[in-house]
Design a protein around this motif. Sequence first.
Motif, short mmCIF file in Angstrom:
data_model
loop_
_atom_site.label_atom_id
_atom_site.label_comp_id
_atom_site.label_asym_id
_atom_site.label_seq_id
_atom_site.Cartn_x
_atom_site.Cartn_y
_atom_site.Cartn_z
N THR A 10 1.06 -1.34 -0.20
CA THR A 10 -0.06 0.15 0.36
C THR A 10 1.23 1.22 -0.15
OG1 THR A 10 -1.46 -1.17 1.40
CG2 THR A 10 -1.29 1.46 1.41
N SER A 49 -14.68 -1.31 -11.02
CA SER A 49 -13.87 -0.80 -10.66
C SER A 49 -13.04 0.48 -10.54
CB SER A 49 -12.64 -1.13 -10.66
OG SER A 49 -13.09 -2.84 -10.59
N ARG A 102 -9.98 3.93 -11.40
CA ARG A 102 -9.11 3.90 -11.09
C ARG A 102 -7.69 5.59 -10.41
NH1 ARG A 102 -6.96 1.06 -15.73
NH2 ARG A 102 -9.00 1.21 -17.03
N ILE A 105 -2.67 0.41 -9.13
CA ILE A 105 -3.00 0.90 -8.03
C ILE A 105 -4.54 1.10 -7.75
CG2 ILE A 105 -3.50 1.50 -5.27
CD1 ILE A 105 -1.09 -0.67 -5.83
N VAL A 106 -5.81 0.25 -7.75
CA VAL A 106 -7.08 1.01 -7.72
C VAL A 106 -8.08 0.82 -6.42
CG1 VAL A 106 -6.91 0.75 -10.05
CG2 VAL A 106 -7.65 -1.29 -8.59
N HIS A 158 -11.03 -1.58 -5.54
CA HIS A 158 -12.01 -2.89 -6.39
C HIS A 158 -12.75 -3.93 -5.50
CE1 HIS A 158 -9.27 -5.77 -5.57
NE2 HIS A 158 -8.18 -5.55 -6.30
N SER A 185 -4.53 -7.42 -0.26
CA SER A 185 -4.56 -6.94 -1.85
C SER A 185 -2.63 -7.64 -2.31
CB SER A 185 -4.92 -6.17 -2.30
OG SER A 185 -4.45 -4.75 -1.38
N CYS A 233 -3.95 -2.72 -4.06
CA CYS A 233 -5.02 -1.85 -3.93
C CYS A 233 -5.96 -1.76 -2.77
CB CYS A 233 -5.82 -2.94 -4.77
SG CYS A 233 -5.28 -2.61 -7.05
N ALA A 262 -9.01 -2.83 -1.49
CA ALA A 262 -10.08 -3.93 -1.99
C ALA A 262 -10.97 -3.55 -0.81
CB ALA A 262 -9.00 -5.19 -2.54
#
Length: 210
Positions: free
Chosen positions: A123, A141, A143, A159-160, A162, A181, A184, A186
Amino acid sequence: MINFGRRQFFHSAIIGAAAFAAPGFAHDVIFQSGTGTPAGDGPSPILLARAKAALDTHRSRIHVTDRLAIADFSKPSRDPRFYIVDLKSGKATSFLVAHGKGSDPSHSGWVQSFSNSHGSEATSAGAYMVGETYFGQYGESRRLLGLEPQNDQAEARAIVIHPAWYVNRSLIQEQGKIGRSQGCFAFDQNDIGQILQQVAPGTLLFADKA
């Protein structure tokens, strides 16, 4: 405000240092738990102040200025530690959110460190601008664009925001934590609709530890 959970906890976050508080923002925040999450307290007042300061700093790039999102990684993954804060009403909603494997190699449930490096699966801390919606391997998801040197590789690292099967209350009951994750943000599949609705493109997302 819509009631997103069956249990609610009301908490006033008192910001002690007025210098960190951007003018016009509510100082008291009432916290409300998201779907499937237990009632919990709010984000660290220190992080709330930092997030407000980041919103002020990046105002020219942030299109949504009446709310922000905070991932308080001072807390363990079993806690609903992702907060969507309505700056006009002073209300917020909390949700479970996963952190990256590289930030917690031993899978303790706690963020040990942050990284902006490719391949770290960690992260990254700092301020993000929420970007466009897309449909990927996890479904709908969103961005993220890192706005600071410590997270400016977020877009390149994919890195999103979702949904993920490994973020849910059942896992917490079984192992005391949710899954990790690849860096991301999550979320529980039952919560992602609310997340995407409230954390719209152009919103500021701030992640860090107090």
